[in-house]
Design a protein around this motif. Structure first.
Motif, mmCIF file in Angstrom:
data_model
loop_
_atom_site.group_PDB
_atom_site.id
_atom_site.type_symbol
_atom_site.label_atom_id
_atom_site.label_comp_id
_atom_site.label_asym_id
_atom_site.label_seq_id
_atom_site.Cartn_x
_atom_site.Cartn_y
_atom_site.Cartn_z
ATOM 1 N N GLU A 97 -29.875 39.838 -58.967
ATOM 2 C CA GLU A 97 -28.959 39.948 -60.109
ATOM 3 C C GLU A 97 -29.719 39.602 -61.397
ATOM 4 O O GLU A 97 -30.809 39.037 -61.357
ATOM 5 C CB GLU A 97 -27.774 38.997 -59.927
ATOM 6 N N ARG A 98 -29.132 39.936 -62.535
ATOM 7 C CA ARG A 98 -29.836 39.702 -63.795
ATOM 8 C C ARG A 98 -30.065 38.217 -64.042
ATOM 9 O O ARG A 98 -31.132 37.806 -64.470
ATOM 10 C CB ARG A 98 -29.051 40.315 -64.960
ATOM 11 N N SER A 99 -29.062 37.422 -63.731
ATOM 12 C CA SER A 99 -29.213 35.970 -63.824
ATOM 13 C C SER A 99 -28.075 35.317 -63.054
ATOM 14 O O SER A 99 -27.074 35.958 -62.729
ATOM 15 C CB SER A 99 -29.194 35.493 -65.279
ATOM 16 N N PHE A 100 -28.216 34.029 -62.791
ATOM 17 C CA PHE A 100 -27.171 33.286 -62.095
ATOM 18 C C PHE A 100 -25.867 33.312 -62.883
ATOM 19 O O PHE A 100 -24.781 33.402 -62.316
ATOM 20 C CB PHE A 100 -27.632 31.850 -61.865
ATOM 21 N N LEU A 101 -25.968 33.263 -64.204
ATOM 22 C CA LEU A 101 -24.775 33.242 -65.044
ATOM 23 C C LEU A 101 -24.011 34.560 -64.989
ATOM 24 O O LEU A 101 -22.801 34.587 -65.224
ATOM 25 C CB LEU A 101 -25.155 32.923 -66.492
ATOM 26 N N THR A 153 -37.659 27.998 -51.187
ATOM 27 C CA THR A 153 -38.013 28.072 -52.605
ATOM 28 C C THR A 153 -36.848 28.630 -53.408
ATOM 29 O O THR A 153 -35.869 29.127 -52.853
ATOM 30 C CB THR A 153 -39.234 28.990 -52.805
ATOM 31 N N GLY A 154 -36.953 28.577 -54.711
ATOM 32 C CA GLY A 154 -35.927 29.142 -55.578
ATOM 33 C C GLY A 154 -36.361 30.479 -56.141
ATOM 34 O O GLY A 154 -37.550 30.744 -56.311
ATOM 35 N N SER A 155 -35.386 31.335 -56.428
ATOM 36 C CA SER A 155 -35.676 32.658 -56.976
ATOM 37 C C SER A 155 -34.656 32.969 -58.064
ATOM 38 O O SER A 155 -33.452 32.938 -57.808
ATOM 39 C CB SER A 155 -35.587 33.729 -55.890
ATOM 40 N N PRO A 156 -35.086 33.279 -59.281
ATOM 41 C CA PRO A 156 -34.129 33.594 -60.344
ATOM 42 C C PRO A 156 -33.328 34.842 -60.023
ATOM 43 O O PRO A 156 -33.860 35.840 -59.534
ATOM 44 C CB PRO A 156 -35.033 33.823 -61.572
ATOM 45 N N GLY A 157 -32.030 34.760 -60.246
ATOM 46 C CA GLY A 157 -31.152 35.888 -59.993
ATOM 47 C C GLY A 157 -30.891 36.156 -58.529
ATOM 48 O O GLY A 157 -30.230 37.133 -58.180
ATOM 49 N N MET A 158 -31.378 35.275 -57.639
ATOM 50 C CA MET A 158 -31.216 35.490 -56.196
ATOM 51 C C MET A 158 -30.668 34.244 -55.511
ATOM 52 O O MET A 158 -30.971 33.972 -54.349
ATOM 53 C CB MET A 158 -32.552 35.907 -55.570
ATOM 54 N N GLN A 159 -29.845 33.499 -56.226
ATOM 55 C CA GLN A 159 -29.318 32.256 -55.643
ATOM 56 C C GLN A 159 -28.454 32.521 -54.424
ATOM 57 O O GLN A 159 -28.383 31.687 -53.515
ATOM 58 C CB GLN A 159 -28.533 31.484 -56.706
ATOM 59 N N HIS A 160 -27.776 33.676 -54.373
ATOM 60 C CA HIS A 160 -26.989 34.005 -53.182
ATOM 61 C C HIS A 160 -27.914 34.251 -51.990
ATOM 62 O O HIS A 160 -27.613 33.853 -50.862
ATOM 63 C CB HIS A 160 -26.075 35.198 -53.428
#
Length: 268
Positions: A97-101, A153-160
């Motif tokens: 996704e573009r961002s978590f927000l 690890t963490g990934s921007p826009g991929m929190q799901h």
């Protein structure tokens, strides 16, 4: 060493990529495979590619997010093949996704429905069959979840996606603790970046070059790199190995993205 003759292993999402590699390794080692996938034509292609190994191959059209279909398909598979000794919960999807927000509730739930809830359903039905076999005097079985470095690890826009893979690892540990008394093992494999239908990174692209420069094995992973680990976890050689998470990433996590290995001198 890893003769799987007489073993039946079911792989969800087994008609392409790492899932098909799991199936190929098992078939190459003499095992019979059950492939679950949503597309009949891809299932047929996968079955054709495995036919030369000589084992039985059953394909079924299954959407792992559909509980009724998962339950019915597991019953059909055990009836047709006689038993299921191993289950690899591999079906999944990846979205950025573009961002978590900006992530919508629909995007969150639709991904978890496949990646996490689907894995739960596949493993639960496999474990139910294995417990029934144990009650009949035939204990044993192996559950393997295909997660990702995104479990760690963490990934921007991929929190799901992170959430689905991290929860999968936690779920597997819980299964291992509860199911060990029945001879059922549960483990997780976390692939690093691997070329597939959805991951296409040319080796000569800037990103491909950077990945190679920071990966100790100096290349991007391929589906074939996972044939062996699938065979290991489906064999008796892993009979005391449960509750674990195994990373296969060419050393990416060991380097922690810190050292540009193209600048490290070669051994004399």
């Amino acid at each position: 060493m890893f003769n799987l003759a007489g073993r039946v292993v079911l792989i969800s999402g087994g008609n392409a990529g790492i899932g098909l590699a799991f199936a190929r390794g098992i078939a190459r080692s003499g095992g019979d495979v059950v492939i679950w996938g949503r597309r009949a034509e891809k299932n047929a292609e996968a079955a054709k590619s495995l036919a030369g190994f000589g084992g039985r191959v059953l394909t079924q059209e299954v959407d792992v997010a559909d509980e009724a279909r998962v339950v019915a398909a597991m019953a059909e598979a055990t009836e047709e093949m006689g038993r299921v000794d191993g289950v690899i919960a591999n079906a999944g999807m990846m979205r950025n996704e573009r961002s978590f927000l900006d992530m919508t509730t629909d995007a969150w739930h639709s991904l978890l429905a496949v990646n996490l809830h689907g894995a739960y359903l596949v493993a639960r039905e496999g474990a139910r069959h294995m417990k029934a076999r144990c009650d009949a005097g035939d204990p044993g079985g192996s559950l393997l979840f295909c997660a990702s470095l995104s479990a760690l690890t963490g990934s921007p826009g991929m929190q799901h996606y992170n959430a689905s893979k991290g929860a999968m690892a936690a779920m597997s540990r819980g299964i291992a603790v509860e199911a060990g008394r029945y001879g059922i093992r549960s483990n997780v494999v976390c692939p690093g970046l691997t070329k597939s239908e959805t991951v296409r990174i040319p080796d000569d692209s800037p990103r491909g070059q950077r990945i190679r420069d920071y990966t100790p094995m100096r290349r991007i992973g391929t589906a074939e790199d996972f044939e062996g680990i699938g065979v290991y976890f489906m064999s008796d050689y892993s009979r005391f190995h449960t509750g674990d998470l195994v990373v296969i990433d060419g050393g990416w996590m060991a380097n922690a993205g810190k050292t540009d290995l193209s600048e490290v001198p070669l051994w004399p």
